[in-house]
Design a protein around this motif. Structure first.
Motif, short mmCIF file in Angstrom:
data_model
loop_
_atom_site.label_atom_id
_atom_site.label_comp_id
_atom_site.label_asym_id
_atom_site.label_seq_id
_atom_site.Cartn_x
_atom_site.Cartn_y
_atom_site.Cartn_z
N ASP A 32 0.84 -1.19 0.00
CA ASP A 32 0.00 0.00 0.00
C ASP A 32 0.88 1.24 0.00
O ASP A 32 1.65 1.48 0.92
CB ASP A 32 -0.91 -0.01 1.23
CG ASP A 32 -2.02 1.03 1.13
OD1 ASP A 32 -1.91 1.92 0.25
OD2 ASP A 32 -2.98 0.94 1.90
N ASP A 35 -3.33 6.57 -0.74
CA ASP A 35 -4.30 7.10 -1.71
C ASP A 35 -4.88 6.01 -2.60
O ASP A 35 -5.18 6.25 -3.78
CB ASP A 35 -3.67 8.19 -2.58
CG ASP A 35 -3.30 9.44 -1.78
OD1 ASP A 35 -4.00 9.72 -0.78
OD2 ASP A 35 -2.32 10.09 -2.14
N GLY A 36 -5.03 4.82 -2.03
CA GLY A 36 -5.63 3.73 -2.80
C GLY A 36 -4.74 3.15 -3.87
O GLY A 36 -5.22 2.48 -4.78
N GLN A 49 -8.17 2.27 -5.17
CA GLN A 49 -8.79 1.34 -4.23
C GLN A 49 -9.61 2.13 -3.19
O GLN A 49 -9.12 3.06 -2.57
CB GLN A 49 -7.72 0.51 -3.53
CG GLN A 49 -8.26 -0.37 -2.40
CD GLN A 49 -8.51 -1.78 -2.87
OE1 GLN A 49 -9.04 -1.99 -3.96
NE2 GLN A 49 -8.12 -2.75 -2.06
N ASN A 50 -10.88 1.76 -3.02
CA ASN A 50 -11.75 2.42 -2.04
C ASN A 50 -12.73 1.39 -1.49
O ASN A 50 -13.64 0.96 -2.18
CB ASN A 50 -12.52 3.58 -2.70
CG ASN A 50 -13.51 4.23 -1.74
OD1 ASN A 50 -13.33 4.19 -0.53
ND2 ASN A 50 -14.56 4.82 -2.29
N THR A 51 -12.52 1.03 -0.24
CA THR A 51 -13.35 -0.03 0.36
C THR A 51 -14.38 0.51 1.35
O THR A 51 -15.29 -0.24 1.73
CB THR A 51 -12.46 -1.05 1.09
OG1 THR A 51 -11.70 -0.37 2.11
CG2 THR A 51 -11.49 -1.72 0.11
N TYR A 123 -11.47 9.61 -6.16
CA TYR A 123 -10.59 8.72 -6.93
C TYR A 123 -9.55 9.56 -7.67
O TYR A 123 -9.91 10.35 -8.56
CB TYR A 123 -11.40 7.89 -7.93
CG TYR A 123 -12.40 6.97 -7.27
CD1 TYR A 123 -11.98 5.74 -6.76
CD2 TYR A 123 -13.73 7.34 -7.14
CE1 TYR A 123 -12.89 4.90 -6.13
CE2 TYR A 123 -14.64 6.50 -6.52
CZ TYR A 123 -14.22 5.29 -6.02
OH TYR A 123 -15.11 4.46 -5.38
N LEU A 142 -13.94 -0.82 -5.30
CA LEU A 142 -14.35 0.58 -5.34
C LEU A 142 -15.83 0.66 -5.00
O LEU A 142 -16.54 -0.35 -5.00
CB LEU A 142 -14.10 1.19 -6.72
CG LEU A 142 -15.09 0.85 -7.86
CD1 LEU A 142 -14.98 1.90 -8.95
CD2 LEU A 142 -14.84 -0.53 -8.43
#
Length: 299
Positions: A32, A35-36, A49-51, A123, A142
């Motif tokens: 990681d 910022d994703g 990446q956004n969970t 994003y 996402l």
């Protein structure tokens, strides 16, 4: 019969792992970078990446979905003129869906599953991006924005999208179809492999007319070439027979002459005879020339 069946089952069991494609799984190796942005040293990458962060306008996650997308040359075979493709060309999900994409690259080149037009406040660069080098699998998550919109999904490697690797993802009802999606919408510029055929046909007709208008070439009687003398293919020619006869007659004399001599002595003796012969011929020719000179009258 039972033994044969047992052997067959064992062969099938051992051959299955050999025939299976060994896909490298990047998911456990990703680091990681904030910022994703996740990546590893083997060519795997996830961007956007956004969970857990909801896009503006989403009060909650409407549903949780997972899809598996395959990418490769073989999926383009059903689309004439295309080289690469996804196994699915159209996706549809509810707004505010939490979507996990498992991307499997089946080729020995790099491929991407890239989604554009996402809100940039959430994003970076407005995109969600999965990338895999060679036969491998990578996953990313996402949360889709609210509203009805159609998003472009494609591979951004040079020429891969132009050669067929693209799809569309509709959130809600979407806002229309994107052009040139293989198997879904018509191309903006259709491939026409026959576009030059009319010109070629006209050119061929003109060449045929010009050829027909030419006067016929005069007919020249051809004389038959003289038959070649048959070659003597026999193994024993006259010269060969004479040579063999001389060799047979001279063999007893040479055997007595060279008896007890070494090879070097035989060679030296032959050269001596040759030099004496040459000297004799030169002397003979000189004598003939001198006689001829004396016979000629003086002017």
């Amino acid at each position: 019969m039972v033994k044969l069946l047992s052997v067959g089952l064992l062969l099938a069991a051992f051959s299955a792992p050999i025939m299976a494609v060994d896909y490298e799984n990047h998911d456990g190796m990703l680091m990681d970078h904030g910022d994703g942005h996740l990546m590893d040293m083997a060519g795997g990458m996830v961007m956007g990446q956004n969970t857990d962060t909801l896009p503006g306008g989403c009060d909650s996650i409407s549903e949780t979905k997972e899809i598996t997308v395959h990418a490769g040359h073989k999926y383009a075979e059903k689309f004439p003129g295309r080289m690469y493709a996804f196994d699915t060309q159209e996706f549809n999900f509810k707004p505010c869906t939490k979507l996990t994409v498992h991307f499997i690259n089946e080729d020995h080149v790099r491929h991407q599953w890239m989604m554009h037009g996402l809100p940039k406040y959430l994003y970076p660069k407005g995109m969600f991006h999965l990338e895999a080098s060679g036969p491998s699998k990578i996953s990313g998550t996402l949360i889709l924005p609210p509203g009805d919109k159609t998003y472009l999904v494609h591979c951004d490697i040079a020429q891969h999208m132009e050669k067929g690797m693209k799809a569309q993802l509709k959130v809600g009802k979407g806002d229309g179809d994107l052009p040139s999606i293989p198997g879904v919408t018509a191309p903006v510029v259709a491939d026409d492999y026959k576009s030059t055929l009319p010109e070629l046909a006209v050119k061929a007709q003109l060449e045929a007319k010009a050829e027909a208008a030419k006067p016929p070439a005069p007919v020249v009687a051809k004389t038959a070439a003289p038959a070649a003398a048959p070659e003597d293919d026999s193994l024993f020619t006259g010269t060969t027979v004479i040579g063999l006869a001389i060799g047979l007659l001279a063999a007893p004399f040479l055997a007595r002459k060279f008896k007890g001599m070494t090879v070097a002595e035989v060679v030296a003796y032959c050269f001596e005879l040759l030099s004496q012969g040459i000297a004799y011929i030169v002397k003979l020719l000189s004598g003939l020339l001198s006689k001829k000179k004396n016979v000629l009258p003086n002017k």
